[in-house]
Design a protein around this motif. Structure first.
Motif, PDB file in Angstrom:
ATOM      1  N   THR A  44     -19.129 -34.955 -35.762  1.00 41.16           N
ATOM      2  CA  THR A  44     -18.885 -34.903 -34.496  1.00 41.16           C
ATOM      3  C   THR A  44     -17.641 -35.973 -34.224  1.00 41.16           C
ATOM      4  O   THR A  44     -17.399 -36.768 -35.124  1.00 41.16           O
ATOM      5  CB  THR A  44     -20.032 -35.141 -33.374  1.00 41.16           C
ATOM      6  OG1 THR A  44     -20.290 -36.608 -33.626  1.00 41.16           O
ATOM      7  CG2 THR A  44     -21.048 -34.384 -34.007  1.00 41.16           C
ATOM      8  N   VAL A  45     -17.259 -36.030 -33.064  1.00 41.22           N
ATOM      9  CA  VAL A  45     -16.070 -37.077 -32.751  1.00 41.22           C
ATOM     10  C   VAL A  45     -16.939 -38.329 -32.186  1.00 41.22           C
ATOM     11  O   VAL A  45     -15.981 -39.342 -31.930  1.00 41.22           O
ATOM     12  CB  VAL A  45     -15.317 -36.608 -31.390  1.00 41.22           C
ATOM     13  CG1 VAL A  45     -14.580 -35.390 -31.986  1.00 41.22           C
ATOM     14  CG2 VAL A  45     -16.207 -36.447 -30.249  1.00 41.22           C
ATOM     15  N   PHE A  46     -17.995 -38.496 -32.264  1.00 35.58           N
ATOM     16  CA  PHE A  46     -18.765 -39.550 -31.575  1.00 35.58           C
ATOM     17  C   PHE A  46     -19.260 -40.466 -32.590  1.00 35.58           C
ATOM     18  O   PHE A  46     -19.824 -40.121 -33.583  1.00 35.58           O
ATOM     19  CB  PHE A  46     -20.040 -39.040 -30.540  1.00 35.58           C
ATOM     20  CG  PHE A  46     -19.602 -38.134 -29.634  1.00 35.58           C
ATOM     21  CD1 PHE A  46     -19.203 -38.437 -28.556  1.00 35.58           C
ATOM     22  CD2 PHE A  46     -20.044 -36.743 -29.596  1.00 35.58           C
ATOM     23  CE1 PHE A  46     -18.628 -37.705 -27.491  1.00 35.58           C
ATOM     24  CE2 PHE A  46     -19.822 -35.996 -28.702  1.00 35.58           C
ATOM     25  CZ  PHE A  46     -18.897 -36.291 -27.746  1.00 35.58           C
ATOM     26  N   ALA A  47     -18.682 -41.894 -32.760  1.00 36.82           N
ATOM     27  CA  ALA A  47     -18.952 -42.769 -33.582  1.00 36.82           C
ATOM     28  C   ALA A  47     -20.347 -43.041 -33.676  1.00 36.82           C
ATOM     29  O   ALA A  47     -21.267 -42.935 -32.660  1.00 36.82           O
ATOM     30  CB  ALA A  47     -18.230 -43.837 -33.296  1.00 36.82           C
ATOM     31  N   ALA A  48     -20.805 -43.803 -34.548  1.00 37.38           N
ATOM     32  CA  ALA A  48     -22.160 -44.251 -34.881  1.00 37.38           C
ATOM     33  C   ALA A  48     -22.787 -45.160 -33.731  1.00 37.38           C
ATOM     34  O   ALA A  48     -24.046 -45.024 -33.529  1.00 37.38           O
ATOM     35  CB  ALA A  48     -22.281 -44.879 -36.338  1.00 37.38           C
ATOM     36  N   ASP A  49     -21.910 -45.654 -32.928  1.00 36.54           N
ATOM     37  CA  ASP A  49     -22.584 -46.808 -32.196  1.00 36.54           C
ATOM     38  C   ASP A  49     -22.401 -46.307 -30.680  1.00 36.54           C
ATOM     39  O   ASP A  49     -22.447 -46.908 -29.792  1.00 36.54           O
ATOM     40  CB  ASP A  49     -21.662 -48.248 -32.210  1.00 36.54           C
ATOM     41  CG  ASP A  49     -20.109 -47.833 -31.918  1.00 36.54           C
ATOM     42  OD1 ASP A  49     -19.874 -46.767 -31.886  1.00 36.54           O
ATOM     43  OD2 ASP A  49     -19.347 -49.112 -31.624  1.00 36.54           O
ATOM     44  N   THR A  50     -22.113 -44.992 -30.560  1.00 37.88           N
ATOM     45  CA  THR A  50     -22.044 -44.365 -29.302  1.00 37.88           C
ATOM     46  C   THR A  50     -23.455 -44.403 -28.555  1.00 37.88           C
ATOM     47  O   THR A  50     -24.462 -44.591 -29.227  1.00 37.88           O
ATOM     48  CB  THR A  50     -21.722 -42.772 -29.300  1.00 37.88           C
ATOM     49  OG1 THR A  50     -21.556 -42.462 -28.084  1.00 37.88           O
ATOM     50  CG2 THR A  50     -22.559 -42.128 -30.341  1.00 37.88           C
ATOM     51  N   SER A  51     -23.268 -44.462 -27.168  1.00 37.60           N
ATOM     52  CA  SER A  51     -24.434 -44.636 -26.334  1.00 37.60           C
ATOM     53  C   SER A  51     -24.990 -42.959 -26.043  1.00 37.60           C
ATOM     54  O   SER A  51     -25.980 -42.820 -25.363  1.00 37.60           O
ATOM     55  CB  SER A  51     -24.206 -45.399 -25.110  1.00 37.60           C
ATOM     56  OG  SER A  51     -23.039 -44.660 -24.504  1.00 37.60           O
ATOM     57  N   PHE A  52     -23.981 -42.206 -26.593  1.00 38.79           N
ATOM     58  CA  PHE A  52     -24.284 -40.912 -26.149  1.00 38.79           C
ATOM     59  C   PHE A  52     -25.035 -40.196 -27.351  1.00 38.79           C
ATOM     60  O   PHE A  52     -24.390 -39.664 -28.325  1.00 38.79           O
ATOM     61  CB  PHE A  52     -23.026 -39.764 -26.244  1.00 38.79           C
ATOM     62  CG  PHE A  52     -23.019 -38.340 -25.729  1.00 38.79           C
ATOM     63  CD1 PHE A  52     -24.117 -38.005 -24.780  1.00 38.79           C
ATOM     64  CD2 PHE A  52     -21.941 -37.644 -26.431  1.00 38.79           C
ATOM     65  CE1 PHE A  52     -24.306 -36.631 -24.726  1.00 38.79           C
ATOM     66  CE2 PHE A  52     -22.148 -36.143 -25.850  1.00 38.79           C
ATOM     67  CZ  PHE A  52     -23.149 -35.891 -25.079  1.00 38.79           C
ATOM     68  N   ASP A  53     -26.255 -40.510 -27.448  1.00 45.29           N
ATOM     69  CA  ASP A  53     -27.259 -40.345 -28.613  1.00 45.29           C
ATOM     70  C   ASP A  53     -28.513 -39.534 -28.427  1.00 45.29           C
ATOM     71  O   ASP A  53     -29.500 -39.878 -29.042  1.00 45.29           O
ATOM     72  CB  ASP A  53     -27.505 -41.839 -29.243  1.00 45.29           C
ATOM     73  CG  ASP A  53     -28.108 -42.680 -28.393  1.00 45.29           C
ATOM     74  OD1 ASP A  53     -28.389 -42.168 -27.210  1.00 45.29           O
ATOM     75  OD2 ASP A  53     -28.498 -43.623 -28.829  1.00 45.29           O
ATOM     76  N   TRP A  54     -28.495 -38.608 -27.268  1.00 41.12           N
ATOM     77  CA  TRP A  54     -29.500 -38.041 -26.798  1.00 41.12           C
ATOM     78  C   TRP A  54     -29.479 -36.516 -26.751  1.00 41.12           C
ATOM     79  O   TRP A  54     -28.245 -36.134 -26.571  1.00 41.12           O
ATOM     80  CB  TRP A  54     -30.052 -38.787 -25.375  1.00 41.12           C
ATOM     81  CG  TRP A  54     -28.768 -38.910 -24.300  1.00 41.12           C
ATOM     82  CD1 TRP A  54     -28.219 -39.950 -24.234  1.00 41.12           C
ATOM     83  CD2 TRP A  54     -28.147 -37.785 -23.719  1.00 41.12           C
ATOM     84  NE1 TRP A  54     -27.317 -39.883 -23.295  1.00 41.12           N
ATOM     85  CE2 TRP A  54     -27.092 -38.581 -22.930  1.00 41.12           C
ATOM     86  CE3 TRP A  54     -28.339 -36.506 -23.484  1.00 41.12           C
ATOM     87  CZ2 TRP A  54     -26.213 -37.778 -22.110  1.00 41.12           C
ATOM     88  CZ3 TRP A  54     -27.564 -35.961 -22.535  1.00 41.12           C
ATOM     89  CH2 TRP A  54     -26.508 -36.561 -22.088  1.00 41.12           C
ATOM     90  N   PHE A  55     -30.485 -35.812 -26.708  1.00 37.11           N
ATOM     91  CA  PHE A  55     -30.467 -34.408 -26.285  1.00 37.11           C
ATOM     92  C   PHE A  55     -31.413 -34.128 -25.232  1.00 37.11           C
ATOM     93  O   PHE A  55     -32.441 -34.504 -24.868  1.00 37.11           O
ATOM     94  CB  PHE A  55     -31.134 -33.604 -27.775  1.00 37.11           C
ATOM     95  CG  PHE A  55     -31.149 -32.197 -27.509  1.00 37.11           C
ATOM     96  CD1 PHE A  55     -30.111 -31.580 -27.785  1.00 37.11           C
ATOM     97  CD2 PHE A  55     -32.389 -31.754 -27.026  1.00 37.11           C
ATOM     98  CE1 PHE A  55     -30.280 -29.967 -27.658  1.00 37.11           C
ATOM     99  CE2 PHE A  55     -32.468 -30.192 -26.858  1.00 37.11           C
ATOM    100  CZ  PHE A  55     -31.369 -29.462 -27.198  1.00 37.11           C
ATOM    101  N   GLN A  56     -30.975 -33.300 -24.141  1.00 40.97           N
ATOM    102  CA  GLN A  56     -31.416 -32.933 -22.972  1.00 40.97           C
ATOM    103  C   GLN A  56     -31.436 -31.519 -22.793  1.00 40.97           C
ATOM    104  O   GLN A  56     -30.274 -31.027 -23.119  1.00 40.97           O
ATOM    105  CB  GLN A  56     -31.003 -33.750 -22.007  1.00 40.97           C
ATOM    106  CG  GLN A  56     -31.339 -35.232 -21.935  1.00 40.97           C
ATOM    107  CD  GLN A  56     -30.927 -36.076 -20.655  1.00 40.97           C
ATOM    108  OE1 GLN A  56     -30.282 -35.413 -19.749  1.00 40.97           O
ATOM    109  NE2 GLN A  56     -31.129 -37.355 -20.428  1.00 40.97           N
TER     110      GLN A  56
END
Length: 386
Positions: free
Chosen positions: A87-99
């Protein structure tokens, strides 16, 4: 038989959502090798459960990848299925959830493209449950570097393309059910502009050798190349200088270029090189590097024939689909360049990929899965002349 397979798939929506949650919660940004290696182990294990020969392909400088083959795929050319795990999201992203809510599922990569991986897995599982998969020549590649231009998997994609006759790519579909029948080509440039540093109050002459001023000239000249929809040039990042009282010694431009077909590429590159080679500000110079590129995926008779099979399958299933040409690129670009008919966008429907608002429509998971399974059957059976 297609209807029976579809009914089986429709009864498994919750299983698909459970797997989607599991995959989304594995953080797998393109540069997170640890997370991508976990994704590879997970996908290899799941695909082994279909009876395919599934193996992890180790890489040192990127995440590991997965190749799964049916027995027939080792004996004859067949169909290549492609999806990416990064994915484009780095390891330290706060977008780390599933809803989830009643209609949608949200999370990093839910559309681009862990939802597509789920579609591919459950299409193959359904064919296996009905005893069909073992008689079909299918190869599934899960790569780990698509979002950064597939620099390490590009050779693997080419190798597998030579061993197959057609391909399906599992990027997300359009909100109105569109499948992707064409994509523009892409060139990514990094441009370094050099000036001569010094005190802003001490320069003499009519023009100071500022890298930022020269960069500004280049930005305007590059942007003037825009001729949408066929050619799109975007200077997406500009960086330069250090302090207000210092003449900028260097500046950086990052440029994204999209073009419709190979005939335009040479002319476009010549015009870009002319801009970059010519300095408007005396005492400045420029170097540049192509940091990413993908050839165009042109519309053609073979691709249209593959879309025709998908349209037949969709009509049998009562699913609405359409076709589109996208400005965005994918691994389908490389496959098309190898001469294979390829159809993209078979993943679930959604929007806002590459952002914290990324989502899919939950009911599209089962629909696209049924469509993918039907496309595999129709494509391979027609290829056999049955």
């Amino acid at each position: 038989m297609i209807q029976k397979i579809a009914e089986d798939i429709y009864s498994r929506q919750q299983e698909m959502l459970d797997l989607l949650r599991q995959l989304v919660l594995i953080q797998s940004g393109s540069h997170n090798k640890e997370g991508l290696d976990r994704m590879a182990e997970t996908m290899a294990g799941i695909l082994a459960g279909t009876g395919m020969d599934s193996r992890v392909v180790p890489f040192t400088h990127c995440g590991n990848m997965v190749i799964a083959r049916t027995p027939k795929a080792g004996e004859q050319k067949g169909l290549l299925l492609v999806g990416h795990m990064d994915t484009v999201f780095a390891a330290d992203t706060s977008f780390d959830w599933f809803q989830e809510d009643e209609t949608c599922a949200y999370g990093p990569g839910v559309l681009d493209m862990k939802g597509g991986l789920v579609v591919g897995v459950f299409a193959l599982k359904a064919l296996a449950r009905f005893g069909m998969l073992q008689d079909l020549a299918v190869t599934f590649l899960c790569n780990s570097d698509e979002e950064v231009g597939s620099p390490y998997s590009r050779g693997l994609i080419g190798e597998l393309s030579q061993k197959n006759k057609m391909a399906l790519v599992l990027e997300g579909g359009g909100l109105d059910g569109e499948l992707v029948v064409g994509r523009k080509g892409k060139i990514g440039l990094q441009v370094q502009v050099w000036g001569q540093g010094g005190h802003a109050g001490n320069f003499s002459g009519s023009s100071k050798p500022s890298a930022v001023v020269e960069a500004a000239h280049k930005v305007l000249s590059l942007e003037e190349l825009n001729s949408p929809p066929r050619i799109q040039v975007n200077v997406g990042r500009v960086q330069g200088g250090t302090r207000p009282n210092c003449i900028p010694e260097k500046a950086l431009l990052e440029v994204d270029i999209r073009y419709q077909d190979t005939g335009e590429e040479k002319v476009l590159q010549d015009r870009i090189q002319s801009i970059l080679k010519t300095s408007q500000v005396p005492g400045t110079s420029c170097t540049w590097e192509v940091v990413s590129s993908r050839p165009p995926m042109p519309r053609g008779k073979q691709g249209e024939a593959l879309y025709g099979l998908a349209r037949e399958a969709a009509e049998e299933l009562g699913i609405a689909i359409g076709q589109e040409v996208r400005g965005g690129v994918s691994d389908a670009n490389f496959i098309a360049a190898m001469g294979l008919p390829v159809l993209d966008g078979l993943g679930p429907l959604g929007d806002h990929d590459h952002s914290p608002s990324e989502y899919i429509l939950k009911n599209s998971l089962t629909q696209r899965c049924a469509l993918t399974a039907a496309c595999i059957l129709k494509a391979l059976h027609q290829d056999k002349g049955t």
